[in-house]
Design a protein around this motif. Structure first.
Motif, short mmCIF file in Angstrom:
data_model
loop_
_atom_site.label_atom_id
_atom_site.label_comp_id
_atom_site.label_asym_id
_atom_site.label_seq_id
_atom_site.Cartn_x
_atom_site.Cartn_y
_atom_site.Cartn_z
N ILE A 1 -35.50 -49.76 -74.51
CA ILE A 1 -35.60 -48.55 -74.07
C ILE A 1 -36.56 -48.56 -72.96
O ILE A 1 -37.53 -48.40 -72.13
N ARG A 2 -35.57 -47.20 -72.00
CA ARG A 2 -36.27 -46.63 -70.80
C ARG A 2 -36.66 -45.96 -70.92
O ARG A 2 -36.74 -44.79 -71.10
N THR A 3 -37.86 -45.36 -70.42
CA THR A 3 -38.88 -44.02 -70.97
C THR A 3 -39.30 -43.86 -68.73
O THR A 3 -40.10 -42.61 -69.30
N ARG A 4 -39.16 -44.26 -68.17
CA ARG A 4 -39.56 -43.37 -67.12
C ARG A 4 -37.71 -43.03 -66.14
O ARG A 4 -36.93 -43.94 -66.31
N PRO B 1 -38.68 -38.89 -78.57
CA PRO B 1 -39.52 -39.17 -79.24
C PRO B 1 -40.37 -37.81 -79.68
O PRO B 1 -41.00 -37.20 -79.05
N LYS B 2 -40.41 -37.53 -81.55
CA LYS B 2 -41.35 -36.76 -81.88
C LYS B 2 -42.57 -37.08 -81.95
O LYS B 2 -43.42 -38.08 -81.83
N LYS B 3 -43.28 -35.91 -81.08
CA LYS B 3 -44.81 -36.15 -81.23
C LYS B 3 -44.84 -36.37 -79.92
O LYS B 3 -45.93 -36.67 -79.18
N GLY B 4 -44.12 -36.94 -78.89
CA GLY B 4 -44.03 -37.21 -77.32
C GLY B 4 -44.18 -38.84 -77.67
O GLY B 4 -45.07 -39.64 -78.18
N PHE B 5 -44.70 -38.76 -76.12
CA PHE B 5 -45.25 -40.22 -75.32
C PHE B 5 -46.65 -39.34 -75.09
O PHE B 5 -47.22 -39.13 -74.69
N LEU C 1 -40.88 -46.43 -83.33
CA LEU C 1 -41.26 -45.39 -82.37
C LEU C 1 -39.09 -45.21 -82.34
O LEU C 1 -39.13 -43.81 -82.26
N VAL C 2 -38.08 -46.16 -82.51
CA VAL C 2 -37.36 -45.39 -82.04
C VAL C 2 -37.04 -44.65 -83.76
O VAL C 2 -36.00 -43.37 -83.31
N LYS C 3 -37.32 -44.69 -84.77
CA LYS C 3 -36.97 -44.21 -86.02
C LYS C 3 -37.97 -42.72 -85.35
O LYS C 3 -37.07 -41.61 -85.67
N ARG C 4 -38.94 -42.45 -84.73
CA ARG C 4 -39.01 -41.10 -83.79
C ARG C 4 -37.64 -40.21 -83.21
O ARG C 4 -38.14 -39.15 -82.56
N MET C 5 -37.19 -41.52 -82.04
CA MET C 5 -36.65 -40.85 -81.40
C MET C 5 -34.66 -40.80 -82.10
O MET C 5 -34.34 -40.67 -81.07
N LEU C 6 -34.47 -41.29 -83.55
CA LEU C 6 -33.44 -40.97 -83.68
C LEU C 6 -32.42 -39.69 -83.96
O LEU C 6 -33.49 -38.66 -84.26
#
Length: 239
Positions: A84-87, A207-211, A234-239
């Protein structure tokens, strides 16, 4: 005296009857083919489910056996990663930009499956400050493809709402349904490259609750780097 039907009307009636018969035969044939196809797809799905269950049970049995014998169990080496790209593009040097393009990570929060080998690991390590990655479970792969899966059809991004979309592009590789596609990705099969290229990069949400800290590695409480199995959370929080 019986009514005489003109010859042209007789020909039209005969032609219409022939066309109607052919239409009925074609519909019956297509109905039968669809029923057989559904039966085959159902059998494949059940076969894959049993295969996944057996793999999980084999791992559990091996861990228990090692524990009972007082030995260490070495987990099998991962063959697949989800990256996953984060920046974004700020302070991105040309080499990293090119590698991210090769990995198809052109936008923030894009995610892709990557077959792990020496070459791909070197690429991931080079762009590690801009990505996070780990080893997805079979259930996560299934959830990703069903919830956010899109295919590349004629250069267009098409949601995977029907097995025919997959069949139209990958039937020549023996992949005729979404379940076949999931199996090919999760097992890193012989046609993984074609199946993965067919999948459009996943567009994930923030993502929920953020990075936490984007500038620090995951091992130090940050974001980027290898999360191993924790990528699933992490992915589950981003779906």
């Amino acid at each position: 005296m019986p009514r005489v039907v003109p010859e042209n009307v007789q020909k039209k009636q005969a032609r219409d009857a022939k066309l109607l018969k052919e239409l009925k035969e074609r519909r019956d044939r297509e109905r039968k083919e669809r029923a057989e196809k559904r039966k085959t797809l159902r059998a494949n799905a059940e076969k894959y489910y049993k295969e996944y269950q057996n793999q999980q049970q084999s791992l559990v049995d091996a861990r228990r056996k090692a524990k009972n014998a007082g030995n260490f169990f070495v987990e099998p080496e991962a063959k697949l990663a989800f990256v996953i790209r984060t920046r974004g593009i700020n302070k991105l040097d040309p080499t990293c930009k090119k590698i991210l393009q090769l990995l198809r990570l052109r936008q923030l929060h894009n995610g892709v499956f990557v077959r792990l080998n020496k070459a791909t690991m070197n690429m991931i390590r080079r762009v590690e400050p801009y990505v996070t990655y780990g080893y997805p479970s079979q259930s996560l792969i299934r959830k990703l493809i069903y919830k956010r899966g899109h295919g590349k059809v004629g250069g267009s991004r098409i949601p995977l709402t029907d097995n025919s979309i997959v069949e139209g592009q990958l039937a020549k590789h023996g992949i005729a349904s979404v379940e076949d596609l999931i199996h090919e990705i999760s097992t890193v099969g012989a046609h993984f490259k074609e199946a993965n290229n067919f999948l459009w990069p996943f567009k994930l949400s923030s993502p929920k609750k953020g990075f936490a800290e984007k500038r620090h590695p995951y091992q130090n409480g940050g974001v980027w780097g290898n999360r191993e199995e924790l990528i699933n959370e992490l992915v589950k929080r981003m779906l």
